[in-house]
Design a protein around this motif. Structure first.
Motif, PDB file in Angstrom:
ATOM      1  N   LEU A 132      -2.069  -4.988 -37.027  1.00  0.00           N
ATOM      2  CA  LEU A 132      -2.744  -4.544 -35.801  1.00  0.00           C
ATOM      3  C   LEU A 132      -4.002  -5.385 -35.527  1.00  0.00           C
ATOM      4  CD1 LEU A 132      -2.287  -0.659 -35.914  1.00  0.00           C
ATOM      5  CD2 LEU A 132      -0.680  -2.430 -35.266  1.00  0.00           C
ATOM      6  N   SER A 133      -4.722  -4.996 -34.461  1.00  0.00           N
ATOM      7  CA  SER A 133      -5.764  -5.891 -33.934  1.00  0.00           C
ATOM      8  C   SER A 133      -6.887  -6.215 -34.923  1.00  0.00           C
ATOM      9  CB  SER A 133      -6.358  -5.292 -32.661  1.00  0.00           C
ATOM     10  OG  SER A 133      -6.882  -4.007 -32.903  1.00  0.00           O
ATOM     11  N   THR A 170       1.470  -3.658 -26.469  1.00  0.00           N
ATOM     12  CA  THR A 170       0.217  -2.919 -26.585  1.00  0.00           C
ATOM     13  C   THR A 170      -0.743  -3.230 -25.439  1.00  0.00           C
ATOM     14  OG1 THR A 170      -1.848  -2.938 -27.899  1.00  0.00           O
ATOM     15  CG2 THR A 170      -0.448  -4.809 -28.167  1.00  0.00           C
ATOM     16  N   ILE A 171      -1.709  -2.356 -25.247  1.00  0.00           N
ATOM     17  CA  ILE A 171      -2.809  -2.667 -24.336  1.00  0.00           C
ATOM     18  C   ILE A 171      -3.510  -3.956 -24.773  1.00  0.00           C
ATOM     19  CG2 ILE A 171      -3.315  -0.339 -23.502  1.00  0.00           C
ATOM     20  CD1 ILE A 171      -5.434  -0.063 -25.707  1.00  0.00           C
ATOM     21  N   TYR A 195      -3.407 -10.678 -32.638  1.00  0.00           N
ATOM     22  CA  TYR A 195      -2.504  -9.543 -32.358  1.00  0.00           C
ATOM     23  C   TYR A 195      -2.015  -9.609 -30.904  1.00  0.00           C
ATOM     24  CZ  TYR A 195      -1.202  -4.560 -31.877  1.00  0.00           C
ATOM     25  OH  TYR A 195      -0.550  -3.373 -31.633  1.00  0.00           O
ATOM     26  N   PRO A 223      -0.489   2.454 -25.407  1.00  0.00           N
ATOM     27  CA  PRO A 223      -1.953   2.597 -25.529  1.00  0.00           C
ATOM     28  C   PRO A 223      -2.307   2.852 -26.998  1.00  0.00           C
ATOM     29  CG  PRO A 223      -0.979   4.180 -23.976  1.00  0.00           C
ATOM     30  CD  PRO A 223       0.142   3.592 -24.764  1.00  0.00           C
ATOM     31  N   GLY A 224      -3.565   3.161 -27.298  1.00  0.00           N
ATOM     32  CA  GLY A 224      -3.929   3.582 -28.645  1.00  0.00           C
ATOM     33  C   GLY A 224      -3.255   4.922 -28.924  1.00  0.00           C
ATOM     34  N   GLY A 235      -6.512  -0.692 -36.515  1.00  0.00           N
ATOM     35  CA  GLY A 235      -6.642  -1.140 -35.132  1.00  0.00           C
ATOM     36  C   GLY A 235      -8.007  -0.822 -34.554  1.00  0.00           C
ATOM     37  N   THR A 236      -8.169  -1.164 -33.287  1.00  0.00           N
ATOM     38  CA  THR A 236      -9.442  -0.947 -32.598  1.00  0.00           C
ATOM     39  C   THR A 236      -9.575   0.501 -32.118  1.00  0.00           C
ATOM     40  OG1 THR A 236      -9.347  -3.247 -31.929  1.00  0.00           O
ATOM     41  CG2 THR A 236     -10.813  -1.835 -30.653  1.00  0.00           C
ATOM     42  N   THR A 237      -8.441   1.163 -31.931  1.00  0.00           N
ATOM     43  CA  THR A 237      -8.464   2.538 -31.429  1.00  0.00           C
ATOM     44  C   THR A 237      -8.466   3.575 -32.562  1.00  0.00           C
ATOM     45  OG1 THR A 237      -6.046   2.527 -31.259  1.00  0.00           O
ATOM     46  CG2 THR A 237      -7.277   1.904 -29.276  1.00  0.00           C
ATOM     47  N   TRP A 331     -10.083  -5.212 -23.444  1.00  0.00           N
ATOM     48  CA  TRP A 331      -8.823  -4.496 -23.204  1.00  0.00           C
ATOM     49  C   TRP A 331      -8.879  -3.659 -21.928  1.00  0.00           C
ATOM     50  CZ3 TRP A 331      -7.065  -2.204 -28.615  1.00  0.00           C
ATOM     51  CH2 TRP A 331      -6.608  -3.257 -29.422  1.00  0.00           C
TER      52      TRP A 331
HETATM   53  C1  LIG Z   1      -3.920  -0.406 -29.354  1.00  0.00           C
HETATM   54  C2  LIG Z   1      -3.085  -0.724 -30.550  1.00  0.00           C
HETATM   55  O1  LIG Z   1      -2.320  -1.844 -30.363  1.00  0.00           O
HETATM   56  C3  LIG Z   1      -3.651  -0.551 -31.911  1.00  0.00           C
HETATM   57  N1  LIG Z   1      -3.928   0.843 -32.131  1.00  0.00           N
HETATM   58  C4  LIG Z   1      -4.896  -1.356 -32.160  1.00  0.00           C
HETATM   59  O2  LIG Z   1      -5.955  -0.826 -31.891  1.00  0.00           O
HETATM   60  O3  LIG Z   1      -4.806  -2.463 -32.596  1.00  0.00           O
END
Ligand SMILES: C[C@@H](O)[C@H](N)C(=O)O
Ligand SMILES: NC(=O)c1ccc[n+]([C@@H]2O[C@H](COP(=O)([O-])OP(=O)(O)OC[C@H]3O[C@@H](n4cnc5c(N)ncnc54)[C@H](O)[C@@H]3O)[C@@H](O)[C@H]2O)c1
Length: 373
Positions: A132-133, A170-171, A195, A223-224, A235-237, A331
């Motif tokens: 993930l990100s 993904t977003i 990512y 989305p997240g 991830g970022t979310t 994003w």
């Molecule tokens: C948004 C999603 O791709 C993932 N949860 C991230 O934050 O990387």
């Protein structure tokens, strides 16, 4: 001149019809060593290889992450326990191992993947393996290998064996130059994370295989995702999951994003429902192969307000993580998913207040709320 005209007519016919160009020739996908990875032009890529009355035989890659176990549960309910195989490179916990078929599969090992698909007569593949990100930025070479090289293996396997293939995007596939409020399906995509770059690559390669070879590729930009009984994978979310655990455990939460950082989010049940729905949608209803899906959009401060309705004494501090903040600032804030709603009837069930109530119901905050009152 006539030759040029003929060539351009043939090319434009090729580019216009899905699955075109596979009528008369063997299409080489890739050749590695003694295993020529070729797609036979006669393969009927558009018809799945199980009869209408049969259930699909499903493989989920990267199945031990935040989303895979829930997806397996949903698909097993629909298609039968033994028709859905979870796979990953990690060791499954007991409750996963004893609940249905699980096998080891490293998506970087092409031969192993092929063996699994052949031996288990797989017809549908959900490709969930990814970095993930945030973890991707921490290890770019590994993210590139898993998210890009791994995807190439999956695409080739899916094309060779006429699989219906789902790959989540993904977003994060959008970037600072994309319209952010709202973000439509088709717009500029210049993400600044490995990512995001790998996910744009996946969208484009999947669509290319669809139009060029007829691969039944389907993709949703999630989305997240927020879930109660599985942890996010870096991830970022992630903050939007962590807040529930910390609020219940000690009534304190430190947020690693700024309080006004607005991002699209979704409850896991909606995400998995959308995934099954798009896989079951008749091909004719899909005007595109990659769709945004959306449910809600909120900032940390809005989530905190909602959480405080359940745990009023929650104390929140902000300690911004520069890497995650820079990612979030690039994003989408809101996602336009009107094409998914129109084409195959996508509709979310959970808004912010339902999401928060459901999370607390599952995580069992009732006793804590009762203590407070
Ligand atoms: C948004 C999603 O791709 C993932 N949860 C991230 O934050 O990387
Ligand atoms: N969770 C979200 O908020 C979210 C949002 C948008 C898109 N997605 C996408 O959905 C998919 C699933 O997400 P998730 O949250 O469950 O991810 P996750 O990070 O929790 O899990 C990914 C899994 O991939 C596995 N993996 C890593 N390298 C592998 C390899 N070489 N071979 C096989 N498996 C390997 C890991 O062991 C892990 O279990 C991903 O493709 C992700 O990009 C997730």
């Amino acid at each position: 001149m006539a030759i040029v005209k003929n060539l351009s007519r043939t090319l434009s016919q090729l580019l216009q019809s899905p699955g075109c160009g596979c009528q008369t020739s063997i299409v080489p996908v890739r050749c590695i060593g003694v295993s020529p990875r070729q797609v036979n032009s006669d393969a009927s890529f558009h018809s799945v290889s199980f009869s209408e009355t049969d259930h699909p035989r499903v493989l989920i890659t990267g199945g031990l992450g935040q989303l895979g176990v829930g997806l397996a549960k949903l698909l097993r309910k629909r298609f039968g326990k033994n028709n859905v195989i979870l796979s990953d490179i990690r060791k499954p916990p007991d409750h996963v191992f004893y609940n249905g078929p699980f096998i080891y599969s490293d998506i970087l090992d092409y031969k192993n993947l092929r063996e699994i698909v052949v031996n288990n007569r797989i017809t549908w593949l959900f490709h969930y393996s990814a970095l993930l990100s945030a973890v991707g930025e921490a290890n770019v070479p590994l993210a590139r290998a898993v998210n890009i090289t791994g995807l190439h293996n999956i695409l080739d396997i899916a094309a060779e064996h006429s699989l219906r293939l789902f790959v989540p995007s993904t977003i994060g596939a959008f970037g600072p130059t994309s319209p952010r409020n709202p973000t439509p399906d088709l717009c500029i995509q210049r993400p600044r994370t490995i990512y995001g770059v790998s996910k744009v690559h996946a969208e484009l390669m999947g669509e290319y295989y669809h139009y060029r070879y007829g691969l039944d590729f389907r993709c949703l930009r999630y989305p997240g995702i927020i879930s109660a009984d599985s942890q996010p994978g870096g991830g970022t979310t992630d903050y939007a999951v962590q807040i529930f655990h910390d609020a219940i455990k000690n009534g304190k939460f430190q947020c690693n994003l700024r309080s006004d950082t607005r991002l699209p989010m979704m409850y896991i049940d909606d995400c998995l429902k959308a995934t099954l729905d798009v896989m079951e949608a008749p091909a004719a209803s899909l005007s595109m192969r990659t769709y945004n899906i959306s449910a809600m959009s909120f900032s940390p401060e809005e989530l905190v307000q909602e959480v405080k309705k359940h745990i009023p004494e929650l104390q929140v501090t902000y300690n911004v993580d520069a890497v995650r903040q820079a990612i979030a600032d690039s994003w989408p804030m809101n996602f336009d998913d009107s094409n998914a709603r129109r084409d195959w009837g996508w509709k979310h069930d959970f808004d912010l207040s339902e999401l928060v109530t459901t999370m607390f119901n599952i995580l069992g905050s009732d006793s804590r709320v009762a203590q407070i009152n």
